[in-house]
Enzyme design. Structure first.
Site, mmCIF file in Angstrom:
data_model
loop_
_atom_site.group_PDB
_atom_site.id
_atom_site.type_symbol
_atom_site.label_atom_id
_atom_site.label_comp_id
_atom_site.label_asym_id
_atom_site.label_seq_id
_atom_site.Cartn_x
_atom_site.Cartn_y
_atom_site.Cartn_z
ATOM 1 N N ASP A 12 0.912 -1.145 0.000
ATOM 2 C CA ASP A 12 0.000 0.000 0.000
ATOM 3 C C ASP A 12 0.946 1.186 0.000
ATOM 4 O OD1 ASP A 12 -1.483 2.258 0.867
ATOM 5 O OD2 ASP A 12 -3.064 0.903 1.530
ATOM 6 N N HIS A 13 1.106 1.813 -1.158
ATOM 7 C CA HIS A 13 2.222 2.764 -1.267
ATOM 8 C C HIS A 13 2.059 3.970 -0.333
ATOM 9 C CE1 HIS A 13 -0.342 5.001 -4.091
ATOM 10 N NE2 HIS A 13 0.467 6.022 -3.912
ATOM 11 N N HIS B 77 -5.743 2.945 1.017
ATOM 12 C CA HIS B 77 -4.881 4.045 1.462
ATOM 13 C C HIS B 77 -5.481 4.823 2.636
ATOM 14 C CE1 HIS B 77 -2.895 3.001 -2.140
ATOM 15 N NE2 HIS B 77 -3.540 3.789 -2.967
#
Ligand code: BG6
Length: 487
Positions: free
Chosen positions: A174-175, A237
């Site tokens: 999950d950047h 996010h």
């Protein structure tokens, strides 16, 4: 930390993510001398490419210089079709040769950057060619989002992957967790004595999380129309951000200790039953508009998008976390495409003072203290508090104490992918999502998906491109307004 010699195998290497994000992140690590001494990247996709073709593609987003050339020598390519077992046998041979030539040992990270429909089969084929496990070397699997499209598919995917890999080998990316300012939230909360005592229902009125993007769907209409803002941004996010804001202090800064606390937050999310969705969740879709004389297309006119699409490009919601710390504190989250600015921030609204002494305030109405954690751009922290306006009487004004990361000019902020790739190379899963957390997040989002599917009468509000989303999202907040960062 030591980074062992290793090979990173990227499935879906001919895709956009590889050249836009992964290769530039690896190049940055290379420039910072953070890659292990012996290291190689092996691109693996269906497309037939030579090492040379792959190097050329990969360099598209890199500067043209000598360093790029040296870096490119670490890139290799092997055509692999996810369903072809023969291709996996060839892959295995190629890896054996590559590890011998490059002296990398047989430590492998497999990065799945393919359509999710083939994650399962790739994991299976890796297992059947005995690439998924080794007694002597590490084998890790990085999985890109989307991790499932709903609760059922996420569960199924977890089950599939865990048939062939152990949970501690699986790194779900999950950047957002790779962003410096997100990690800083842990430090802000747990290494200062001043915030944590106030970080609860006794002192906090509400929490607001905004993630606005000014871009639209950028040629990803086909994917996005099947997904929408709830799946694309909120389920992963933004709930992760909420997890970082709301979690209890972990026992230690280690992957499982932190991830245990995140899961507990997700388990405490008060479910929104289907019939309550319309009053707690607002969805919107951008329509065409004209900004400064320039015509902006509506979502339905974007390539790849259905003309009658009812996919949301904006979502705002109100929810509660039913636990000791947060009982009764509303959380508000919103995200959207084609909004006026690119900005992600978290706003902690503190409660008003119990008695207002300064009624002659120079400002309209009571104003709460706010702590604004700016995730991007202009990463930093802003504290808003009240001060006496110099001069006669007791005029009160709000002032800012504002820290910008950019003021630490000697510090370079690594990109999210850079940080996350390095963590995985070092075997640190702290900033990756654990399977149970992903499922909990889907569990929370599922009734919203169901409500929208089962009840087409729930409105999807149009908002002109370049605005802050539908007006109805303002009504979600009872005692106040969203913070408009640059209105
Ligand atoms: C991705 C979404 O996960 O995150 C995109 O699929 C979105 O739709 C992107 O644009 C936003 O990331 P960032 O880092 O630019 O905020």
């Amino acid at each position: 930390k030591k980074t062992k010699n290793q090979i990173l195998i990227i499935f879906g290497a001919s895709g956009d993510l590889t050249k836009r994000k992964l290769i530039p992140a690896l190049f940055d690590l290379f420039q910072q001398k953070m890659l292990p001494e012996n290291f190689a990247v092996l691109g693996a996709s269906r497309t037939k490419l030579s090492d040379k073709d792959f190097r050329k593609r990969a360099a598209e987003f890199l500067p043209e210089n000598k360093e790029t050339q040296t870096f490119a020598e670490k890139l290799f390519y092997q055509p692999v079709s996810p369903h072809e077992t023969e291709d996996f046998k060839k892959l295995k041979k190629r890896l054996e040769k590559l590890s011998a030539d490059q002296k990398t040992d047989a430590n492998y990270i497999f990065y799945l950057s393919t359509p999710p429909s083939v994650y399962g089969i790739i994991a299976k084929n890796l297992c059947e060619t005995e690439l998924s496990k080794s007694d002597e070397f590490f084998r890790r699997l990085i999985v890109e989002k989307p991790f499932g499209a709903d609760l059922e598919s996420a569960r199924k995917l977890n089950k599939q992957l865990l048939k062939y890999f152990n949970e501690n080998q699986v790194y779900r990316i999950d950047h957002y967790l790779g962003k410096e300012s997100v990690q800083n939230m842990l430090v802000t909360r747990f290494s200062n004595g001043i915030f944590e005592p106030l970080w609860n229902r006794n002192f906090i009125e509400r929490v607001e999380i905004t993630s606005a993007e000014n871009i639209g769907v950028e040629g990803r209409g086909g994917y996005y129309d099947e997904s929408g803002a709830l799946r694309d941004m909120l389920q992963n996010h933004l709930l992760q951000l909420a997890g970082f804001v709301a979690m209890e202090p972990p026992v230690v800064i280690e992957a499982d200790a932190i991830r245990n606390e995140i899961v507990k937050v997700f388990q405490s999310l008060r479910p929104i039953p289907e019939e309550k969705v319309p009053e707690n969740v607002i969805r919107g879709q951008y329509i065409n508009s004209t900004i400064k004389g320039k015509k902006i297309k509506g979502y339905r006119e974007e390539p790849g998008v259905d003309n009658n699409s009812r996919t949301e490009t904006f979502v705002a919601m109100k929810f509660f976390i039913d636990n000791w710390r947060w009982g009764g504190v509303p959380f508000y989250i919103r995200t959207g495409k084609k909004m006026p600015a690119r900005v992600t921030e978290i706003v902690i609204h503190f409660k008003q003072v119990p008695h207002h002494l300064f009624n002659n305030s120079g400002e309209q109405g009571p104003i709460d203290n706010q702590l604004v954690i700016r995730i991007q751009p202009d990463e930093g922290i802003l504290l808003k508090f009240r001060m006496k306006t110099p001069g006669a009487g007791f005029q009160v004004q709000t002032v800012n104490m504002d820290f910008h990361y950019s003021d630490l000019s000697e510090v370079r902020l690594p990109s999210a992918y850079e940080r996350l790739l390095l963590d995985c190379m070092q075997g640190d899963a702290t900033l990756y999502s654990r399977g149970d957390a992903v499922e909990e997040a889907w569990k929370f989002v599922q009734p919203i998906l169901d409500a929208w599917k089962n009840n087409p009468n729930i409105p999807i509000y149009g908002y002109p491109a370049g605005t802050w989303g539908p007006d109805s999202s303002d009504k979600l907040i009872q005692n106040g307004d969203w913070r408009y960062p640059c209105k």
